[in-house]
Motif scaffolding. Structure first.
Motif, short mmCIF file in Angstrom:
data_model
loop_
_atom_site.label_atom_id
_atom_site.label_comp_id
_atom_site.label_asym_id
_atom_site.label_seq_id
_atom_site.Cartn_x
_atom_site.Cartn_y
_atom_site.Cartn_z
N MET A 186 0.81 -1.20 0.00
CA MET A 186 0.00 0.00 0.00
C MET A 186 0.85 1.25 0.00
SD MET A 186 -2.95 1.22 -0.23
CE MET A 186 -3.90 -0.24 0.05
N ARG A 187 1.96 1.23 0.73
CA ARG A 187 2.82 2.40 0.75
C ARG A 187 3.37 2.71 -0.63
NH1 ARG A 187 3.86 0.24 5.84
NH2 ARG A 187 5.39 -1.20 5.01
N SER A 188 3.69 1.65 -1.40
CA SER A 188 4.21 1.87 -2.74
C SER A 188 3.15 2.51 -3.64
CB SER A 188 4.70 0.55 -3.35
OG SER A 188 3.65 -0.37 -3.46
N THR A 189 1.88 2.10 -3.47
CA THR A 189 0.80 2.70 -4.26
C THR A 189 0.60 4.15 -3.88
OG1 THR A 189 -0.26 0.53 -4.26
CG2 THR A 189 -1.60 2.40 -4.96
N LEU A 190 0.66 4.45 -2.59
CA LEU A 190 0.54 5.83 -2.15
C LEU A 190 1.64 6.69 -2.72
CD1 LEU A 190 -0.74 8.02 -0.45
CD2 LEU A 190 0.51 7.15 1.54
N ALA A 191 2.86 6.16 -2.71
CA ALA A 191 3.98 6.91 -3.27
C ALA A 191 3.77 7.18 -4.75
CB ALA A 191 5.28 6.12 -3.07
N TYR A 192 3.24 6.19 -5.46
CA TYR A 192 2.97 6.36 -6.89
C TYR A 192 1.99 7.50 -7.12
CZ TYR A 192 -0.19 5.73 -10.77
OH TYR A 192 -1.03 5.96 -11.79
N VAL A 193 0.87 7.53 -6.35
CA VAL A 193 -0.13 8.57 -6.55
C VAL A 193 0.44 9.94 -6.24
CG1 VAL A 193 -2.39 9.39 -5.80
CG2 VAL A 193 -2.01 6.96 -6.08
N LEU A 194 1.28 10.03 -5.22
CA LEU A 194 1.89 11.32 -4.89
C LEU A 194 2.79 11.81 -6.02
CD1 LEU A 194 2.79 10.66 -1.15
CD2 LEU A 194 1.16 12.36 -2.00
N ALA A 222 -5.05 -3.57 7.66
CA ALA A 222 -4.85 -3.32 6.23
C ALA A 222 -3.82 -4.29 5.68
CB ALA A 222 -4.40 -1.88 6.02
N ASP A 223 -4.12 -4.89 4.53
CA ASP A 223 -3.29 -5.94 3.95
C ASP A 223 -2.45 -5.36 2.82
OD1 ASP A 223 -2.15 -8.22 3.03
OD2 ASP A 223 -4.03 -9.28 2.60
N GLU A 224 -1.12 -5.42 2.96
CA GLU A 224 -0.27 -4.87 1.92
C GLU A 224 -0.09 -5.84 0.76
OE1 GLU A 224 3.52 -3.88 3.48
OE2 GLU A 224 4.08 -5.93 3.98
N HIS A 225 -0.59 -7.08 0.91
CA HIS A 225 -0.57 -8.06 -0.17
C HIS A 225 -1.97 -8.62 -0.40
CE1 HIS A 225 3.79 -7.97 -0.26
NE2 HIS A 225 3.84 -8.26 1.02
N LYS A 228 9.22 -11.37 -0.73
CA LYS A 228 9.38 -10.69 0.55
C LYS A 228 10.81 -10.20 0.72
CE LYS A 228 9.08 -11.39 5.54
NZ LYS A 228 10.50 -11.05 5.78
N GLU A 229 11.77 -11.05 0.39
CA GLU A 229 13.19 -10.69 0.51
C GLU A 229 13.52 -9.48 -0.34
OE1 GLU A 229 17.46 -12.56 -0.95
OE2 GLU A 229 15.82 -13.93 -0.45
N LEU A 230 12.91 -9.38 -1.51
CA LEU A 230 13.18 -8.27 -2.42
C LEU A 230 12.40 -7.01 -2.07
CD1 LEU A 230 13.20 -10.24 -5.81
CD2 LEU A 230 15.18 -9.30 -4.59
N GLY A 231 11.50 -7.11 -1.10
CA GLY A 231 10.76 -5.93 -0.66
C GLY A 231 9.48 -5.67 -1.43
N TYR A 232 8.93 -6.68 -2.07
CA TYR A 232 7.71 -6.50 -2.84
C TYR A 232 6.54 -6.17 -1.91
CZ TYR A 232 3.70 -7.50 -5.81
OH TYR A 232 2.52 -7.41 -6.49
N LYS A 233 5.75 -5.15 -2.29
CA LYS A 233 4.65 -4.69 -1.46
C LYS A 233 3.29 -4.72 -2.16
CE LYS A 233 7.36 -3.55 2.00
NZ LYS A 233 7.34 -4.34 3.25
N GLY A 234 3.21 -5.29 -3.34
CA GLY A 234 1.98 -5.21 -4.12
C GLY A 234 1.01 -6.35 -3.88
N SER A 235 -0.02 -6.36 -4.72
CA SER A 235 -1.06 -7.38 -4.62
C SER A 235 -0.58 -8.71 -5.20
CB SER A 235 -2.31 -6.91 -5.37
OG SER A 235 -2.02 -6.72 -6.74
N ILE A 236 -1.33 -9.76 -4.87
CA ILE A 236 -1.09 -11.10 -5.40
C ILE A 236 -2.38 -11.57 -6.07
CG2 ILE A 236 -0.47 -13.48 -4.90
CD1 ILE A 236 1.83 -11.64 -4.30
N GLY A 237 -2.33 -11.72 -7.40
CA GLY A 237 -3.49 -12.21 -8.12
C GLY A 237 -3.47 -13.73 -8.22
N LEU A 238 -4.63 -14.33 -8.26
CA LEU A 238 -4.79 -15.78 -8.40
C LEU A 238 -5.28 -16.07 -9.81
CD1 LEU A 238 -4.92 -18.69 -7.20
CD2 LEU A 238 -7.29 -18.16 -6.55
N GLN A 239 -4.43 -16.67 -10.64
CA GLN A 239 -4.79 -17.02 -12.01
C GLN A 239 -5.71 -18.24 -12.00
OE1 GLN A 239 -5.65 -16.98 -15.28
NE2 GLN A 239 -3.66 -16.06 -15.79
N CYS A 240 -6.89 -18.10 -12.60
CA CYS A 240 -7.87 -19.18 -12.59
C CYS A 240 -8.26 -19.65 -13.99
CB CYS A 240 -9.14 -18.74 -11.85
SG CYS A 240 -8.87 -18.30 -10.12
N TYR A 241 -7.56 -19.16 -15.01
CA TYR A 241 -7.95 -19.49 -16.38
C TYR A 241 -7.91 -21.01 -16.61
CZ TYR A 241 -7.93 -19.80 -21.45
OH TYR A 241 -8.24 -20.12 -22.75
#
Length: 306
Positions: free
Chosen positions: A1-9, A43-46, A267-280
């Motif tokens: 979430m912090r990364s998304t906030l930074a993007y909007v700013l 609040a869930d950052e992932h 996690k080690e690389l510092g990823y803070k975004g969402s995780i999508g579940l591919q269901c195709y």
């Protein structure tokens, strides 16, 4: 979430000098929403959400029925495929207090072809204003990974970036087998050339498994990190020489590929975004495989936590 906030700013600062008042107001509202989410307890950052759940559901659920099912299973929202019926999807998600995370769309990069429906894209951008939605762009029409297409693609993507700017949406270059953007390396190369604060990349496990036999994802993820704003996962086998997706797209928790190790690397690389579940392509009753995947996620998600 912090990364998304930074993007909007960053976007707000980049347009303030010459933006119209409605643009600034929309972005200000987005920032206020993000700050509320950031400070909310739990609040869930992932956030973990499914996509491609419509086509192969034996129950053929309506959007309203899908939203109710997702709410009951504990998913916070869903990804939507193509630009049609976005407004209907939003209405049903709002009623269930769920979020629209992503919209997948095709962009044609072949010379002489209309890249996308600009009028419909504009209408969708208006519909999702301030919602923090990501567009997942499948760039098609030319041979995979051909760098000679880069200049035309950059022009197209910059125009889309300008159109999407006031909505607060992000544009993600989505690697897809046999598309022009086929590999995560293609996404990174092109996103760097576009060089816009709302253009990033997505890592898709199933397509990476299909096109890259090295199975060494860490250096690619590290290279992508400055612009890696979404990741999709699913259950999968380590290798499958046969065509099709039966073994590369399974419910989470199935297959021989170590998804937990991938999450630990993120996690080690510092990823803070969402995780999508591919269901195709996963058949049967969508509720059944989505329930299994959520149960698996509750255990696998520990790999992303301290």
């Amino acid at each position: 979430m912090r990364s998304t906030l930074a993007y909007v700013l960053v976007v707000l600062l980049s347009v303030t000098a010459n933006a119209q008042i409605p643009d600034i107001c929309a972005l200000s509202n987005s920032i206020q929403t993000l700050m509320t989410e950031e400070t909310s307890p739990g609040a869930d950052e992932h956030p973990f959400f499914p996509f491609c759940i419509d086509w192969h559901d034996a129950k053929k659920r309506s959007f309203e029925q899908q939203a109710q099912m997702l709410k009951e299973l504990g998913y916070p929202g869903v990804g939507h495929i193509w630009l049609d019926k976005v407004e209907e999807r939003i209405k049903t998600l709002d009623a269930a207090q769920l979020k629209l995370f992503q919209i997948t769309m095709v962009v044609e990069v072949a010379p002489g072809k209309t890249p996308y429906d600009a009028n419909r894209f504009k209408a969708v951008c208006n519909a999702i204003q301030g919602r923090g939605v990501q567009f997942c762009l499948l760039l098609n029409g030319m041979p995979p990974s051909d760098p000679n297409v880069d200049p035309r693609a950059v022009d197209i993507l910059r125009a889309m970036s300008d159109q999407a700017r006031s909505s607060g949406a992000q544009l993600l270059l989505y690697p897809h087998q046999s598309s022009w953007i086929e590999r995560i390396e293609d996404s990174i190369r092109v996103a760097d050339k576009v060089d816009r604060p709302n253009v990033g990349v997505m890592f898709n496990l199933c397509h990476w498994l299909r096109v890259d036999s090295s199975r060494d994802y860490k250096p690619l993820l590290k290279q992508a990190m400055p612009r890696l704003w979404a990741v999709s996962i699913n259950g999968a086998d380590e290798f499958d020489e046969k065509p099709g997706w039966d073994r590369y797209i399974q419910p989470l928790g199935q297959g021989s590929f170590d998804v937990g190790k991938l999450l630990r690397t993120l996690k080690e690389l510092g990823y803070k975004g969402s995780i999508g579940l591919q269901c195709y392509g996963i058949g049967g009753d969508a509720r059944e495989h989505l329930a299994r995947s959520m149960t698996a996620w509750q255990e696998l998600s520990k790999n992303l936590k301290d």
